[in-house]
Design an enzyme around this catalytic site. Structure first.
Site, mmCIF file in Angstrom:
data_model
loop_
_atom_site.group_PDB
_atom_site.id
_atom_site.type_symbol
_atom_site.label_atom_id
_atom_site.label_comp_id
_atom_site.label_asym_id
_atom_site.label_seq_id
_atom_site.Cartn_x
_atom_site.Cartn_y
_atom_site.Cartn_z
ATOM 1 N N PHE A 152 69.938 23.448 66.256
ATOM 2 C CA PHE A 152 68.729 23.921 65.583
ATOM 3 C C PHE A 152 68.788 25.437 65.503
ATOM 4 O O PHE A 152 68.871 26.116 66.519
ATOM 5 C CB PHE A 152 67.461 23.494 66.325
ATOM 6 C CG PHE A 152 66.202 23.933 65.611
ATOM 7 C CD1 PHE A 152 65.731 23.221 64.528
ATOM 8 C CD2 PHE A 152 65.529 25.079 66.007
ATOM 9 C CE1 PHE A 152 64.593 23.633 63.845
ATOM 10 C CE2 PHE A 152 64.390 25.500 65.340
ATOM 11 C CZ PHE A 152 63.914 24.765 64.253
ATOM 12 N N ASP A 204 73.934 31.872 68.725
ATOM 13 C CA ASP A 204 72.480 31.838 68.588
ATOM 14 C C ASP A 204 71.888 31.851 69.998
ATOM 15 O O ASP A 204 71.814 30.824 70.664
ATOM 16 C CB ASP A 204 72.076 30.566 67.823
ATOM 17 C CG ASP A 204 70.568 30.399 67.693
ATOM 18 O OD1 ASP A 204 69.816 31.066 68.432
ATOM 19 O OD2 ASP A 204 70.142 29.576 66.868
ATOM 20 N N LYS A 241 62.424 35.405 70.270
ATOM 21 C CA LYS A 241 61.604 34.846 71.341
ATOM 22 C C LYS A 241 61.255 35.841 72.443
ATOM 23 O O LYS A 241 60.359 36.654 72.288
ATOM 24 C CB LYS A 241 62.265 33.599 71.903
ATOM 25 C CG LYS A 241 62.222 32.398 70.944
ATOM 26 C CD LYS A 241 62.713 31.143 71.594
ATOM 27 C CE LYS A 241 62.675 29.940 70.654
ATOM 28 N NZ LYS A 241 61.328 29.495 70.309
#
Length: 390
Positions: free
Chosen positions: A128, A216, A245
């Site tokens: 994802f 990522d 984040k």
């Protein structure tokens, strides 16, 4: 109350009005221990006084000028991130998906510079990387892709952690492959860890074939696994890395870092962002990094992460509903035998504990990096009781 909102979320019937440290309070004044941290975002806790002060002061000074001008806080944050990571340059975005879009553009440019007309990026099954059309095409899973056909981008998918599959792909598409995009730990698919040495092997493979290794680290970065970045567990440095984040602790910010050949691919006009790297977001990012260092939170993550995994395994060893407990640092997954409906609601309503369930059957724990031994026991007690109530 939600009639004016598009139907994209299924929120629990609770809303919070205040947060402090590891705790949140709802509208009725009930206190909860937050073991989700806004999905690995509020790493240094809610309403940290140093972040509150930085936001308040910067809001009274300057919020936005655009990238038509130099931004001092952007320069400072870029300097900090490159020093911590060993990377060379940074491009600032507003989110993780944007950071991954930036990485994919770098891969395209890298292929173009090499004269490859149809470059391929290797991605992983169950990955994802975001919900823009580009990052969605690099992601996996029917739920997030349903209804979005003919996605842009050229990708070839292999099983996560499988080096033999990468060798087969190289033999089949080697002349077109320009990069590998991979999460060091797959968060959304249930906290899936690769075999030890996997990232190091990927690094060697990419060097051998002149591919870019693009990591990522949107969920794993900024201390979540016990190092500043997850790749540091294996002593490598990628060509490209994406962050978001926890970098802003709730203030939207993303970053794409690159080194060596990948760091010089962009030229003026080839990429940009109106809001990316604004003074507020970058000052908060600098403050977050300072807090993690000053409070010794990387060591706390290692200590409390080991304690939390150990205690969960001890308490759930005989539970027939538990298949596996895995994780690194304070990124932990508890895989159950079957999807359990309303488990997050049960934990919150009955035990005052906020957890997350991903892929239907895996409890994902992402508490703030500031948790202590007493809060570890509170998480263990709440999780055990919630699972036992099934």
């Amino acid at each position: 109350m939600t009639a004016a909102l598009m139907n994209t979320y299924q929120p629990l019937a609770m809303s919070f009005i205040k947060g402090l440290g590891t705790r949140l309070w709802d509208q009725a004044g009930r206190e909860y221990l937050d073991a989700v941290a806004g999905v690995a975002v509020t790493n240094v806790g809610h309403s940290h006084p140093r972040i509150v002060a930085a936001i308040s002061e910067q809001a009274g000074l300057l919020l936005h000028t655009s990238n038509l001008y130099s931004i001092d806080w952007q320069q400072q944050l870029a300097q900090k991130l490159t020093q911590l990571s060993g990377m060379d340059r940074v491009f600032f975005n507003n989110s993780g998906a944007e950071a991954n879009e930036t990485a994919l553009k770098l891969a395209r440019l890298y292929g173009w510079r090499k004269g490859i007309e149809q470059p391929l990026v290797v991605v992983m099954a169950n990955a994802f990387h975001g919900r823009t059309l580009g990052t969605l095409s690099a992601s996996d899973g029917p739920a997030v892709r349903l209804g979005f056909n003919d996605l842009p981008g050229d990708f070839v998918k292999v099983p996560f952690g499988n080096l033999d599959a990468l060798e087969r792909v190289q033999q089949q598409h080697g002349e077109r492959i320009v990069a590998i995009l991979v999460e060091p730990i797959q968060g959304e698919s249930g906290v899936q860890l690769p075999p030890p040495g996997y990232l190091k092997a990927l690094s060697k493979l990419c060097k051998r074939h002149s591919w870019l290794l693009m990591l990522d680290e949107i969920q794993t970065g900024i201390g979540r696994t016990g190092h500043w970045f997850a790749f540091q567990h294996e002593g490598i440095i990628p060509d490209v890395m994406t962050l978001a984040k926890g970098l802003g602790n709730g203030v939207p910010i993303g970053a794409c870092l690159a080194r060596g050949r990948a760091a010089d691919l962009f030229t003026p006009g080839s990429h940009g962002s109106t809001f990316g790297g604004n003074p507020l977001a970058c000052r908060v990012g600098c403050t977050v990094l300072d807090i993690i260092e000053d409070q010794g939170l990387l060591e706390n993550v290692r200590v409390q992460g080991e304690r939390l995994i150990s205690r969960l395994r001890a308490e759930l060893a005989d539970n027939p509903n538990v298949l596996a407990i895995r994780g690194q640092g304070l990124m932990i997954g508890i895989e159950l035998k079957q999807p359990i409906r309303d488990l997050t609601l049960i934990a919150a309503r009955d035990h005052g504990l906020l957890i997350n369930v991903t892929r239907g059957n895996t409890i994902r724990l992402l508490p703030p990096l500031t948790i202590d031994e007493r809060e570890v026991e509170m998480i263990v007690r709440g999780v055990v009781r919630a699972i036992s109530a099934i």
